[in-house]
Motif scaffolding. Structure first.
Motif, mmCIF file in Angstrom:
data_model
loop_
_atom_site.group_PDB
_atom_site.id
_atom_site.type_symbol
_atom_site.label_atom_id
_atom_site.label_comp_id
_atom_site.label_asym_id
_atom_site.label_seq_id
_atom_site.Cartn_x
_atom_site.Cartn_y
_atom_site.Cartn_z
ATOM 1 N N ASP A 104 0.727 -1.103 0.033
ATOM 2 C CA ASP A 104 0.003 -0.067 0.026
ATOM 3 C C ASP A 104 0.893 1.291 -0.070
ATOM 4 O O ASP A 104 0.568 2.066 -0.867
ATOM 5 C CB ASP A 104 -1.022 0.147 1.213
ATOM 6 C CG ASP A 104 -1.743 1.283 1.562
ATOM 7 O OD1 ASP A 104 -2.734 1.311 0.580
ATOM 8 O OD2 ASP A 104 -1.470 2.212 2.183
ATOM 9 N N PHE A 105 2.032 1.195 0.838
ATOM 10 C CA PHE A 105 2.832 2.396 0.820
ATOM 11 C C PHE A 105 3.275 2.703 -0.473
ATOM 12 O O PHE A 105 3.611 3.922 -0.974
ATOM 13 C CB PHE A 105 3.870 2.408 1.987
ATOM 14 C CG PHE A 105 4.886 3.224 1.724
ATOM 15 C CD1 PHE A 105 4.849 4.561 2.415
ATOM 16 C CD2 PHE A 105 6.354 3.219 1.091
ATOM 17 C CE1 PHE A 105 5.476 5.287 2.378
ATOM 18 C CE2 PHE A 105 7.071 4.303 1.014
ATOM 19 C CZ PHE A 105 6.765 5.422 1.565
ATOM 20 N N TRP A 106 3.826 1.737 -1.190
ATOM 21 C CA TRP A 106 4.614 2.120 -2.490
ATOM 22 C C TRP A 106 3.638 2.252 -3.589
ATOM 23 O O TRP A 106 4.029 2.895 -4.578
ATOM 24 C CB TRP A 106 5.592 0.759 -2.916
ATOM 25 C CG TRP A 106 6.861 0.752 -1.866
ATOM 26 C CD1 TRP A 106 7.134 0.075 -1.069
ATOM 27 C CD2 TRP A 106 7.726 1.935 -1.939
ATOM 28 N NE1 TRP A 106 8.288 0.216 -0.548
ATOM 29 C CE2 TRP A 106 8.608 1.332 -1.151
ATOM 30 C CE3 TRP A 106 8.007 2.836 -2.879
ATOM 31 C CZ2 TRP A 106 9.948 2.194 -0.945
ATOM 32 C CZ3 TRP A 106 9.096 3.686 -2.413
ATOM 33 C CH2 TRP A 106 10.155 3.533 -1.840
ATOM 34 N N HIS A 107 2.446 1.928 -3.546
ATOM 35 C CA HIS A 107 1.528 2.136 -4.654
ATOM 36 C C HIS A 107 0.560 3.456 -4.316
ATOM 37 O O HIS A 107 0.165 3.925 -5.270
ATOM 38 C CB HIS A 107 0.344 0.766 -4.927
ATOM 39 C CG HIS A 107 1.244 -0.288 -5.536
ATOM 40 N ND1 HIS A 107 2.203 -1.116 -4.788
ATOM 41 C CD2 HIS A 107 1.181 -0.532 -6.627
ATOM 42 C CE1 HIS A 107 2.649 -1.911 -5.778
ATOM 43 N NE2 HIS A 107 2.045 -1.648 -6.864
ATOM 44 N N HIS A 108 0.361 3.964 -3.000
ATOM 45 C CA HIS A 108 -0.496 4.892 -2.927
ATOM 46 C C HIS A 108 0.033 6.097 -2.124
ATOM 47 O O HIS A 108 -0.306 7.163 -1.991
ATOM 48 C CB HIS A 108 -1.597 4.442 -1.969
ATOM 49 C CG HIS A 108 -2.217 3.521 -2.731
ATOM 50 N ND1 HIS A 108 -3.183 3.695 -3.737
ATOM 51 C CD2 HIS A 108 -2.423 2.041 -2.427
ATOM 52 C CE1 HIS A 108 -3.723 2.531 -4.394
ATOM 53 N NE2 HIS A 108 -3.449 1.480 -3.504
ATOM 54 N N ARG A 109 1.305 6.031 -1.397
ATOM 55 C CA ARG A 109 2.121 7.024 -0.786
ATOM 56 C C ARG A 109 3.403 7.240 -0.876
ATOM 57 O O ARG A 109 4.148 7.778 -0.108
ATOM 58 C CB ARG A 109 1.678 6.645 1.011
ATOM 59 C CG ARG A 109 0.398 6.636 1.357
ATOM 60 C CD ARG A 109 0.349 6.283 2.890
ATOM 61 N NE ARG A 109 0.689 4.932 3.380
ATOM 62 C CZ ARG A 109 1.554 4.859 4.033
ATOM 63 N NH1 ARG A 109 2.166 5.521 4.751
ATOM 64 N NH2 ARG A 109 1.740 3.483 4.330
ATOM 65 N N ALA A 110 3.815 7.017 -1.995
ATOM 66 C CA ALA A 110 5.231 6.928 -2.539
ATOM 67 C C ALA A 110 5.572 8.121 -3.634
ATOM 68 O O ALA A 110 6.379 7.834 -4.466
ATOM 69 C CB ALA A 110 5.849 5.907 -2.690
ATOM 70 N N ALA A 111 4.597 8.957 -3.776
ATOM 71 C CA ALA A 111 4.701 9.982 -5.046
ATOM 72 C C ALA A 111 6.089 10.854 -4.670
ATOM 73 O O ALA A 111 6.777 11.079 -5.544
ATOM 74 C CB ALA A 111 3.555 10.773 -5.128
ATOM 75 N N TYR A 112 6.531 11.122 -3.645
ATOM 76 C CA TYR A 112 7.629 11.689 -3.381
ATOM 77 C C TYR A 112 8.882 11.040 -3.932
ATOM 78 O O TYR A 112 9.623 11.602 -4.578
ATOM 79 C CB TYR A 112 8.201 12.032 -1.781
ATOM 80 C CG TYR A 112 8.514 10.597 -1.331
ATOM 81 C CD1 TYR A 112 9.815 10.448 -0.925
ATOM 82 C CD2 TYR A 112 7.665 9.738 -1.089
ATOM 83 C CE1 TYR A 112 10.301 9.168 -0.535
ATOM 84 C CE2 TYR A 112 8.171 8.491 -0.289
ATOM 85 C CZ TYR A 112 9.386 8.251 -0.155
ATOM 86 O OH TYR A 112 9.651 6.838 0.306
#
Length: 390
Positions: free
Chosen positions: A235-243
């Motif tokens: 979930d982190f890498w697909h939804h919260r890693a735009a930075y």
């Protein structure tokens, strides 16, 4: 043990008053957007759903401008001991605290992004000179990654994690440390893994808060907790890693804002300290405002917002899937870290895990969030490593 070379020079930090005055002037003249459109009373992590809340940022900017003092942190770095050396044409800055103990083991600590050597200033002394005579002691070396802090900014491509790991071996050799242990998290954990996998003749063993198994592993046989870790990491890498995607693909573009605007730099970094820390609402529940501002001010004064971001361009998703670590490894998975690796997956890469912990508290910045536990955990992990490797 190899003898130290002369290509290491003492270094002291002293920012010009004009630079600090300029910072305060820019903070006073900052143009801010309107408030976010999610409205929740603190404490509530959902207040941060659109990023750093305006009220929190305004409060911290005002403190940065009128209450924060850079000089104590600067003096702290100088007291620990700062040095520079040139490796492959690039100036590398590092802290070096030798232990008074004759049985001390050399240790290289590597930070990540959006951190710096500021991550370790509160733990260096205790690792080097523990109050407990039975605790292991270390000669502590804390380098600034290329493009970070007082290390030089690479002018060409190529300074990825593989080259950095090789540079750390050279650095430790110049200090007389032919064999050593290594510790790191985030990019520092990636580099620590590369160190262990590529240089087993030099690396006695490692402790890391970052572990990454080879790609393509199945969730079959994982415990319920391990499955949740895998889901949270996905979930982190697909939804919260735009930075990370931004810095991996367009570091120069975001770099203009990070180098020109102290408020933009502060918001970009504070957002990660808030989301990645083990807190209910604000990173300041566990990390002091001054320590976070020490870190951000270091980026600001050295103008390294763009150059630090480029480590993503150089190394994002670059860990060799075939790399294996056969030296002893101690691994800690903190509960609120952004990437947690199930032990069965970790064992596919780290083939001699001698110490595994799942602490009850802590996030991505354990040396700042839970420094006393972090020191204890590193000691225990590296003691297990050394007991196995010697």
């Amino acid at each position: 043990m190899p003898r130290p070379t002369n290509d290491v020079h003492a270094f002291e930090t002293h920012a010009p008053d004009a630079d600090l005055d300029d910072l305060r002037a820019r903070l006073a003249a900052a143009r801010l957007p309107e408030a976010e459109t999610v409205h929740r009373a603190a404490p509530d992590p959902r207040r941060w759903d659109q990023g750093v809340p305006l009220a929190d940022l305004v409060d911290l900017v005002n403190y940065w401008r009128t209450g924060y003092d850079w000089r104590p942190f600067e003096a702290r770095l100088n007291r620990i001991g700062q040095f520079r050396t040139t490796i492959d044409g690039l100036g590398i800055h590092f802290l070096h605290r030798r232990s008074p103990r004759v049985d001390a083991t050399p240790l290289v600590l590597t930070h990540g992004w959006p951190g710096s050597v500021a991550e370790f200033v509160d733990v260096v002394d205790e690792l080097a000179d523990p109050n407990d005579a039975d605790a292991p002691a270390f000669h502590v070396v804390v380098p600034s990654l290329p493009g970070f802090g007082y290390s030089d900014k690479p002018a060409t491509t190529g300074w990825g994690t593989e080259k950095i790991a090789a540079a750390w071996v050279e650095l430790m050799g110049r200090l007389g440390y032919g064999r050593f242990v290594a510790q790191g998290g985030d990019w520092g954990g990636n580099i620590t893994t590369v160190l262990a996998g590529r240089f087993p003749a030099n690396v006695l063993g490692i402790h890391t808060t970052f572990a990454q198994g080879p790609p393509g592993l199945t969730t079959d046989g994982l415990t319920a907790l391990e499955r949740r870790w895998a889901e949270e990491t996905h979930d982190f890498w697909h939804h919260r890693a735009a930075y990370a995607k931004q810095q991996a693909t367009r570091p120069q573009t975001i770099g203009y804002s990070l180098v020109d605007s102290p408020v933009g730099l502060l918001a970009w970094i504070l957002d990660k300290f808030a989301e990645w820390s083990d807190t209910e609402d604000s990173p300041f529940e566990t990390i002091s405002r001054d320590r976070i501002l020490d870190n951000v001010t270091l980026y600001w004064l050295t103008r390294t917002g763009a150059s630090a971001a480029r480590i993503y361009y150089e190394s994002h998703n670059s860990l060799d899937p075939e790399l294996r670590v056969d030296v002893p490894a101690a691994i800690s998975m903190y509960p609120r870290d952004i990437e947690k690796c199930p032990r069965p997956w970790a064992q596919e890469r780290y083939r001699h895990i001698v110490h595994w912990t799942s602490p009850e508290a802590g996030g991505h910045f354990p040396s700042l969030e839970v420094p006393e536990f972090f020191v204890q955990d590193v000691r225990q992990g590296l003691a297990a490593v050394l007991a196995t490797s010697r």
